[in-house]
Design a protein around this motif. Structure first.
Motif, mmCIF file in Angstrom:
data_model
loop_
_atom_site.group_PDB
_atom_site.id
_atom_site.type_symbol
_atom_site.label_atom_id
_atom_site.label_comp_id
_atom_site.label_asym_id
_atom_site.label_seq_id
_atom_site.Cartn_x
_atom_site.Cartn_y
_atom_site.Cartn_z
ATOM 1 N N ALA A 23 0.812 -1.321 -0.330
ATOM 2 C CA ALA A 23 0.072 -0.027 0.061
ATOM 3 C C ALA A 23 0.878 1.433 0.128
ATOM 4 O O ALA A 23 0.393 2.366 -0.460
ATOM 5 N N GLN A 24 2.024 1.018 0.738
ATOM 6 C CA GLN A 24 3.049 2.508 0.542
ATOM 7 C C GLN A 24 3.285 2.715 -0.491
ATOM 8 O O GLN A 24 3.632 3.970 -0.918
ATOM 9 N N PHE A 25 3.336 1.824 -1.624
ATOM 10 C CA PHE A 25 4.169 2.302 -2.903
ATOM 11 C C PHE A 25 3.015 2.108 -3.869
ATOM 12 O O PHE A 25 3.187 1.750 -5.124
ATOM 13 N N GLY A 26 1.475 2.342 -3.654
ATOM 14 C CA GLY A 26 0.783 2.527 -4.740
ATOM 15 C C GLY A 26 0.395 1.342 -5.227
ATOM 16 O O GLY A 26 -0.024 1.267 -6.804
ATOM 17 N N ASN A 27 0.280 0.297 -4.434
ATOM 18 C CA ASN A 27 -0.129 -1.046 -5.006
ATOM 19 C C ASN A 27 0.787 -1.752 -5.995
ATOM 20 O O ASN A 27 0.041 -2.296 -6.809
ATOM 21 N N LYS A 28 1.955 -1.441 -6.055
ATOM 22 C CA LYS A 28 2.952 -2.367 -6.885
ATOM 23 C C LYS A 28 4.049 -2.455 -6.052
ATOM 24 O O LYS A 28 4.952 -1.328 -6.013
ATOM 25 N N LEU A 29 4.531 -3.763 -5.639
ATOM 26 C CA LEU A 29 5.770 -3.945 -5.147
ATOM 27 C C LEU A 29 6.663 -5.252 -5.438
ATOM 28 O O LEU A 29 5.978 -6.251 -5.660
ATOM 29 N N TYR A 30 8.001 -4.860 -5.859
ATOM 30 C CA TYR A 30 8.761 -5.862 -6.048
ATOM 31 C C TYR A 30 9.489 -6.354 -4.535
ATOM 32 O O TYR A 30 10.025 -5.589 -4.155
ATOM 33 N N LEU A 31 9.266 -7.526 -4.451
ATOM 34 C CA LEU A 31 9.617 -7.998 -2.961
ATOM 35 C C LEU A 31 10.933 -9.024 -3.469
ATOM 36 O O LEU A 31 10.671 -10.187 -3.788
ATOM 37 N N GLU A 32 12.039 -8.815 -3.023
ATOM 38 C CA GLU A 32 13.220 -9.558 -3.340
ATOM 39 C C GLU A 32 13.235 -10.489 -2.052
ATOM 40 O O GLU A 32 13.329 -10.197 -0.975
ATOM 41 N N LEU A 33 13.133 -11.920 -2.306
ATOM 42 C CA LEU A 33 13.129 -12.961 -1.406
ATOM 43 C C LEU A 33 14.534 -13.462 -1.328
ATOM 44 O O LEU A 33 15.102 -14.353 -2.163
ATOM 45 N N GLY A 34 15.219 -13.295 -0.160
ATOM 46 C CA GLY A 34 16.448 -13.870 0.303
ATOM 47 C C GLY A 34 16.158 -15.236 0.980
ATOM 48 O O GLY A 34 15.179 -15.162 1.501
ATOM 49 N N GLY A 35 17.197 -16.169 0.795
ATOM 50 C CA GLY A 35 17.150 -17.453 1.632
ATOM 51 C C GLY A 35 15.949 -18.344 0.633
ATOM 52 O O GLY A 35 15.553 -17.793 -0.371
ATOM 53 N N LYS A 36 15.609 -19.321 1.481
ATOM 54 C CA LYS A 36 14.731 -20.489 0.777
ATOM 55 C C LYS A 36 13.344 -20.232 1.077
ATOM 56 O O LYS A 36 13.009 -19.824 2.425
ATOM 57 N N LEU A 37 12.414 -20.224 0.178
ATOM 58 C CA LEU A 37 11.024 -19.878 0.462
ATOM 59 C C LEU A 37 10.481 -21.094 1.061
ATOM 60 O O LEU A 37 9.498 -20.790 1.948
ATOM 61 N N PHE A 38 10.921 -22.234 0.479
ATOM 62 C CA PHE A 38 10.390 -23.392 1.304
ATOM 63 C C PHE A 38 11.427 -24.102 1.356
ATOM 64 O O PHE A 38 12.790 -23.815 0.881
ATOM 65 N N ASP A 39 11.435 -25.476 2.467
ATOM 66 C CA ASP A 39 12.598 -26.307 2.452
ATOM 67 C C ASP A 39 13.506 -25.415 3.318
ATOM 68 O O ASP A 39 14.820 -25.677 3.232
ATOM 69 N N ASP A 40 13.354 -24.537 4.236
ATOM 70 C CA ASP A 40 14.115 -23.600 4.901
ATOM 71 C C ASP A 40 14.693 -24.437 6.316
ATOM 72 O O ASP A 40 13.897 -23.936 7.593
ATOM 73 N N HIS A 41 15.304 -25.320 6.162
ATOM 74 C CA HIS A 41 15.662 -26.133 7.361
ATOM 75 C C HIS A 41 16.462 -25.348 8.274
ATOM 76 O O HIS A 41 16.289 -25.864 9.547
ATOM 77 N N HIS A 42 17.170 -24.564 7.779
ATOM 78 C CA HIS A 42 18.296 -23.805 8.935
ATOM 79 C C HIS A 42 17.216 -22.920 9.979
ATOM 80 O O HIS A 42 17.302 -22.857 11.011
ATOM 81 N N ALA A 43 16.330 -22.314 9.127
ATOM 82 C CA ALA A 43 15.256 -21.509 10.236
ATOM 83 C C ALA A 43 14.697 -22.320 10.999
ATOM 84 O O ALA A 43 14.477 -22.071 12.222
ATOM 85 N N SER A 44 14.238 -23.358 10.591
ATOM 86 C CA SER A 44 13.396 -24.266 11.540
ATOM 87 C C SER A 44 14.404 -24.968 12.551
ATOM 88 O O SER A 44 13.542 -25.249 13.624
ATOM 89 N N ARG A 45 15.443 -24.805 12.324
ATOM 90 C CA ARG A 45 16.471 -25.624 13.318
ATOM 91 C C ARG A 45 16.859 -24.560 14.257
ATOM 92 O O ARG A 45 17.046 -24.949 15.519
ATOM 93 N N VAL A 46 17.141 -23.207 14.043
ATOM 94 C CA VAL A 46 17.397 -22.137 15.030
ATOM 95 C C VAL A 46 16.187 -21.479 15.459
ATOM 96 O O VAL A 46 16.323 -20.793 16.637
ATOM 97 N N LEU A 47 15.120 -21.878 14.954
ATOM 98 C CA LEU A 47 14.060 -21.381 15.591
ATOM 99 C C LEU A 47 12.857 -22.500 15.598
ATOM 100 O O LEU A 47 11.993 -22.596 15.005
ATOM 101 N N PRO A 48 12.929 -23.468 16.656
ATOM 102 C CA PRO A 48 12.013 -24.444 16.922
ATOM 103 C C PRO A 48 10.713 -23.826 16.857
ATOM 104 O O PRO A 48 10.191 -23.154 17.871
#
Length: 487
Positions: A23-48
């Motif tokens: 909404a801040q950018f007038g309804n068009k946003l490019y979102l750069e996604l860093g890391g894994k969108l799924f299969d993010d096992h690192h995040a699931s290990r450090v954040l049980p």
């Protein structure tokens, strides 16, 4: 497994935060996604409590407003770069990612090939994509990127790239791995949209480092350990500190590139909507930690695990000594050592007693189960049988898989398939256990205990085969190995 992270809260507040940014950018946003969108096992290990597909589940709440653009570098196509965790090339992973996204209801109709300068392999790949009905675009190598701002921010720079046609308010830009050129694609699209009278916005969705945790928090140190091969360094964001007099954590690459981004934004918009690299992010993960002690312990386990991973990579010739030294330094920063890993101690103590390759696993209740190499089984296969028997309440002396079933498998491996190691791998043991479970109640009970191994920590005194490593990864076991190859 005890949880230290509120996953439901994360799904709610993260999706709301992204909606606010759109909404801040007038309804068009490019979102750069860093890391894994799924299969993010690192995040699931450090954040049980964080699920490996939590980010995807969160974005599914926005999928009516979103589409996904997948980015791959022509350089990675040319050298057949492989995703180490999956064992497939980046160009194969693009197709895998597209299929997985579409299964979950996302619109995915574009692939951008970056760093293009006429590579024949990239041309062939584009033709393959188009035969599959996938729109493909070229983004060219720009001389002097990212510092030659005057060239980049011109019709000979970003203006030379193919314009990626998008139709939704949220465009998620992702890739098989780092260095693919996701940020450049986002910025190029901002330039192209601006020329067409559309004032689109940009934001960065990166899970780590967690900006509102201390610089030397174990979760942030674990991120440095996970990216030791890239030599990412967590830093206090000086731009954020200067603008708001508040401490925020970011990492070296984003901080180093910010002055360039600032100049590019000013060239496109006339001003930069962001005062710091941290401002560009939309990461709300730090607000969803409900038990810091649990997450700290899990992160320290991960730092040790990454240290052992770097030792094994070095032993295999897959990295240089600097990666090992980096992980060793991070152990000291977290005030831990390999002696803090109970399974490491237990496996090595059994090895000293037996003189054989051994393994040990720590169960959820703190019980340590160990195993050693035998004529029939390697330590990794034996540890699965020992652990599941314990969890199922089956006496240790009980033989789950009869020798008469194991011997024909060994004969096939050695005589017919010309293998050198007659001992059963973990996958072979699990198949044999599954077959025996059709007539043996104890085998059926043991198999039912496999999900209870998720989150458990394990150590082997020898490096395990790729097959064994994948099995433990699928079971969710945090595996470490001494950098010693099997004889």
């Amino acid at each position: 497994m005890k949880h230290g992270f509120d996953n439901n809260k994360y799904l709610k507040i993260q999706s709301e935060h992204i909606k606010d940014r759109i909404a801040q950018f007038g309804n068009k946003l490019y979102l750069e996604l860093g890391g894994k969108l799924f299969d993010d096992h690192h995040a699931s290990r450090v954040l049980p409590g964080f699920q490996p597909d939590s980010k995807l589940a969160m974005l599914q709440q926005l999928n009516e407003h979103a589409e996904i653009v997948i980015v791959i570098s022509a350089l990675d196509i040319e050298r057949n770069k492989v995703r180490q965790d999956l064992g497939i090339t980046y160009d194969e992973d693009v197709l895998r990612l597209r299929t997985e996204f579409m299964k979950r209801g996302f619109l995915v109709n574009s692939v951008v090939i970056t760093h293009y300068n006429g590579q024949g392999s990239a041309d062939s790949y584009r033709q393959k994509l188009e035969r599959l009905g996938i729109r493909a675009y070229y983004h060219y190598t720009i001389e002097g990127y990212p510092n030659n701002v005057s060239l980049i921010d011109s019709d000979e720079g970003f203006g030379k790239n193919d314009y990626v046609v998008t139709t939704r308010p949220l465009v998620i830009v992702t890739a098989p791995g780092p260095g693919s050129g996701k940020m450049a694609v986002c910025l190029s699209q901002l330039y192209q949209e601006h020329k067409r009278g559309i004032e689109a916005g940009y934001a960065k969705f990166e899970t780590f480092p967690v900006w509102n945790l201390p610089l030397k928090h174990p979760i942030n140190i674990a991120y440095e350990a996970a990216t030791a091969d890239l030599n990412d360094i967590n830093m206090i964001d000086p731009f954020h500190l200067d603008a708001y007099d508040k401490v925020a954590v970011n990492y070296n690459r984003d901080i180093e590139i910010f002055p360039v981004l600032n100049a590019l934004f000013e060239g496109i918009y006339g001003e930069n909507p962001y005062k710091s690299p941290t401002d560009m992010g939309v990461n709300m993960i730090g607000f969803c930690i409900e038990d810091d002690e649990i997450c700290c312990k899990a992160s320290k386990d991960e730092i040790i695990r990454r240290y052992y991973t770097s030792l094994c990579r070095f032993a295999n010739g897959d990295c240089d000594e600097s990666e090992v030294n980096k992980c060793s330094l991070l152990l000291k920063q977290a005030h831990i050592s390999t002696e803090d890993r109970k399974t490491t101690i237990a496996a090595k103590e059994r090895k000293e007693r037996s003189g054989k390759a051994c393994a040990a696993i720590e169960l959820e209740d703190g019980t340590i189960i160990s195993s050693e190499t035998s004529d029939l089984l390697g330590p990794s296969a034996a540890i699965i049988l020992n652990a599941t028997k314990h969890l199922a309440g089956i006496p240790h002396a009980t033989k789950l898989i009869p020798q008469k079933m194991i011997e024909p498998i060994q004969k096939t491996k050695v005589e017919y398939l010309h293998g050198k190691n007659p001992r059963l791998h973990t996958d072979e043991v699990l198949v044999a256990l599954s077959m025996a479970s059709t007539y043996d109640e104890n085998c059926e009970k043991a198999l039912a205990m496999l999900p209870a191994l998720k989150g458990c920590q394990m150590h082997s005194t020898v490096m395990l085969s790729e097959v064994d490593q994948k099995i433990f990864n699928k079971l969710g076991v945090g595996l470490t190995c001494d950098p010693i190859k099997k004889r």
